[in-house]
Design an enzyme around this catalytic site. Structure first.
Site, PDB file in Angstrom:
ATOM      1  N   HIS A 182      65.280  24.984   5.816  1.00 58.53           N
ATOM      2  CA  HIS A 182      66.370  24.578   4.920  1.00 58.53           C
ATOM      3  C   HIS A 182      67.694  24.532   5.676  1.00 58.53           C
ATOM      4  CE1 HIS A 182      68.547  25.364   0.807  1.00 58.53           C
ATOM      5  NE2 HIS A 182      69.161  24.457   1.535  1.00 58.53           N
ATOM      6  N   HIS A 208      70.906  21.395   6.322  1.00 54.70           N
ATOM      7  CA  HIS A 208      71.356  20.011   6.109  1.00 54.70           C
ATOM      8  C   HIS A 208      71.980  19.492   7.405  1.00 54.70           C
ATOM      9  CE1 HIS A 208      70.904  20.476   1.703  1.00 54.70           C
ATOM     10  NE2 HIS A 208      71.146  21.744   2.005  1.00 54.70           N
ATOM     11  N   HIS A 260      66.509  21.423  -4.356  1.00 49.63           N
ATOM     12  CA  HIS A 260      67.500  22.478  -4.584  1.00 49.63           C
ATOM     13  C   HIS A 260      67.497  22.874  -6.056  1.00 49.63           C
ATOM     14  CE1 HIS A 260      68.911  21.580  -0.608  1.00 49.63           C
ATOM     15  NE2 HIS A 260      69.895  22.458  -0.695  1.00 49.63           N
ATOM     16  N   GLU A 284      70.471  27.797  -7.303  1.00 48.22           N
ATOM     17  CA  GLU A 284      71.569  28.204  -6.418  1.00 48.22           C
ATOM     18  C   GLU A 284      72.845  28.224  -7.270  1.00 48.22           C
ATOM     19  OE1 GLU A 284      73.041  25.160  -3.867  1.00 48.22           O
ATOM     20  OE2 GLU A 284      73.980  26.548  -2.436  1.00 48.22           O
ATOM     21  N   ASP A 290      74.062  25.278   5.725  1.00 48.36           N
ATOM     22  CA  ASP A 290      75.118  24.473   6.363  1.00 48.36           C
ATOM     23  C   ASP A 290      75.864  25.416   7.310  1.00 48.36           C
ATOM     24  OD1 ASP A 290      74.985  21.960   4.514  1.00 48.36           O
ATOM     25  OD2 ASP A 290      75.057  23.675   3.157  1.00 48.36           O
TER      26      ASP A 290
HETATM   27  N1  ADE Z   1      74.277  19.925   0.301  1.00 48.39           N
HETATM   28  C1  ADE Z   1      74.574  20.568   1.416  1.00 48.39           C
HETATM   29  N2  ADE Z   1      74.455  21.897   1.241  1.00 48.39           N
HETATM   30  C2  ADE Z   1      74.071  22.100  -0.047  1.00 48.39           C
HETATM   31  C3  ADE Z   1      73.798  23.241  -0.832  1.00 48.39           C
HETATM   32  N3  ADE Z   1      73.873  24.472  -0.348  1.00 48.39           N
HETATM   33  N4  ADE Z   1      73.463  23.057  -2.116  1.00 48.39           N
HETATM   34  C4  ADE Z   1      73.391  21.828  -2.626  1.00 48.39           C
HETATM   35  N5  ADE Z   1      73.634  20.725  -1.912  1.00 48.39           N
HETATM   36  C5  ADE Z   1      73.977  20.850  -0.638  1.00 48.39           C
HETATM   37 ZN    ZN Z   2      70.869  23.441   0.883  1.00 41.43          ZN
END
Ligand code: ADE
Ligand code: ZN
Length: 320
Positions: free
Chosen positions: A8, A10, A188, A191, A269
Site C-alpha cells: 500500500h 501511492h 480504500h 480510513e 504516502d
Molecule cells: N490517495 C493518496 N493517499 C490516500 C489515502 N491515504 N487515502 C485515500 N486516498 C489517497
Molecule cells: Zn492509501
C-alpha cells in the site's frame, strides 16, 4: 534486517519535496502555490486538503522519465530498508491530467521497476487505481483500461480518494470489470470513514482492504473480516499523522491482528507523513510490541496476499 513487503503506497505520493522540485524545474514548471509548508515538508490541514496537495504536487510530474525516476528512487530506498517486494499504486487519471498516454505512464514505471531490480534486487508490481472523487464514469474508464490492456507488471486494481462522500457500492461495475479480467482487487475503506464504509467495501470483489482499520468500531465486522481472511493493508503512521487515531498506542493494528485478521504494513504516502516502510516495521516493534517473529509473519502475509504470480511469490518467500 527483517525482510519487508509493502502492498500500500501511492506512487505520486512517494516523491519527496526535493524530487518534486527537481522534476518541476526540469519540466520548466513552478510548483503550485500551497504545496510546501517548508523546504522539506508538504502542506495540508486535514484529509481532504491532503488529497488536494497530493494532486497539486502530482501536477508537475509530466513525462515517462519522471515516472521512471520516482519509481526507481522509491524502490531503491525501500531496498535499502530491506524490502523485497513493493506493489505501487499508480493512477492513470493523474497521468492523463498532465497529457501522458497510458503507455508512456506504464512504460516509465516499468523502467523504474526494471532498473531498481537490476541495481538492488527489489521486485515491484503495479496496481492501477481509480480515484473515487473523480467519479463513477472515470473509475469505469480506469477499470476498462486496466482490464483491456494486460501488462506483465499490472497485477491489481485499487481505488483511493474520498471514501466518505463517494460510497464503495457505486463502483461495483468498475470492480466487476477489473476482477473479471483476473486482476486482484483492493479498495480504500475504513480510513476516513468508519465501519459502514468497510462493510460496503466487502460488497466488492476484494481480497484486501487498504486501511480498513476503522473496522475496529464494529465487533461483528472484525469477526467477519477474520472469517473471510480479508487482508488489511495498515499504515499506522499515515493514520496517526492524519489524526485517524491519536497515537500509535491507540492504533488498532495489534487488536485486529489478535482478532485473527491478516495484517500487512504500508507507508501510504511516505514523505507526506514522515513514513517509510522500514519505519512502519520499526514502529510496530517499538510501539506495538511486535517481535521479529511477528514482523516476519507480517511480511509472509503480505507475500501471500500480493497480487503477483505464484512463481514470484515462491521466490520472495525464499527470501523471508
Ligand atoms: N490517495 C493518496 N493517499 C490516500 C489515502 N491515504 N487515502 C485515500 N486516498 C489517497
Ligand atoms: Zn492509501
Amino acid at each position: 534486517m527483517i525482510p519487508k513487503a509493502e502492498l500500500h503506497v501511492h506512487l505520486e505520493g512517494t516523491a519527496p519535496p526535493a524530487l518534486i522540485r527537481r522534476i518541476a524545474e526540469r519540466n520548466g514548471l513552478q510548483v503550485p502555490e500551497g504545496v510546501f509548508a517548508a523546504e522539506d515538508r508538504f502542506a495540508y490541514r486535514d484529509f481532504l486538503d491532503f488529497l488536494q496537495t497530493y494532486d497539486l504536487a502530482a501536477s508537475v510530474i509530466r513525462t515517462a522519465d519522471d515516472y521512471r525516476d520516482i519509481t526507481y528512487e522509491y524502490l531503491c530506498a525501500c531496498a535499502r530498508e530491506g524490502a523485497v517486494y513493493v506493489e505501487l499504486t499508480a493512477s492513470p487519471d493523474h497521468a492523463r491530467l498532465v497529457g501522458l498516454t497510458d503507455e508512456e505512464h506504464l512504460d516509465g514505471i516499468a523502467r523504474g521497476i526494471d532498473d531498481a531490480r537490476a541495481d538492488h534486487g527489489v521486485e515491484g508490481r503495479i496496481l492501477i487505481s481509480a480515484v473515487r472523487n473523480f467519479g463513477v464514469e472515470q473509475a469505469l474508464l480506469v477499470a476498462r483500461y486496466a482490464a483491456g490492456r494486460p501488462h506483465p507488471y499490472v497485477v491489481g486494481f485499487s481505488m483511493a480518494g474520498d471514501e466518505q462522500n463517494y460510497p464503495a457500492g457505486d463502483y461495483a461495475e468498475a470492480y466487476a470489470i477489473a476482477s473479471g479480467a483476473g486482476l486482484g482487487c483492493t479498495v480504500h475503506a475504513g480510513e476516513w470513514a468508519g465501519a459502514d464504509s468497510v462493510r460496503a467495501a466487502l460488497g466488492l470483489p476484494v481480497t484486501r482492504i487498504s486501511h480498513g482499520v476503522r473496522a475496529i468500531e464494529d465487533e461483528r465486522l472484525v469477526a467477519e473480516l477474520a472469517e473471510r481472511g480479508i487482508v488489511l493493508e495498515c499504515c499506522p503512521t499515515s493514520n496517526v499523522v492524519l489524526g485517524v487515531f491519536p497515537s500509535y498506542e491507540e492504533h488498532p493494528l495489534p487488536a485486529l491482528r489478535d482478532a485473527g485478521i491478516p495484517v500487512t504494513l504500508g507507508s501510504d504516502d511516505p514523505p507526506y507523513f514522515g513514513a517509510t516502510i522500514g519505519g512502519e516495521y520499526d514502529v510496530c516493534a517499538a510501539r506495538m510490541g511486535f517481535d521479529d517473529q511477528v514482523l516476519r509473519d507480517i511480511t509472509r502475509t503480505a507475500i501471500d496476499a500480493a497480487f503477483c504470480d505464484d512463481g514470484l511469490k515462491e521466490t520472495l518467500r525464499a527470501r523471508v
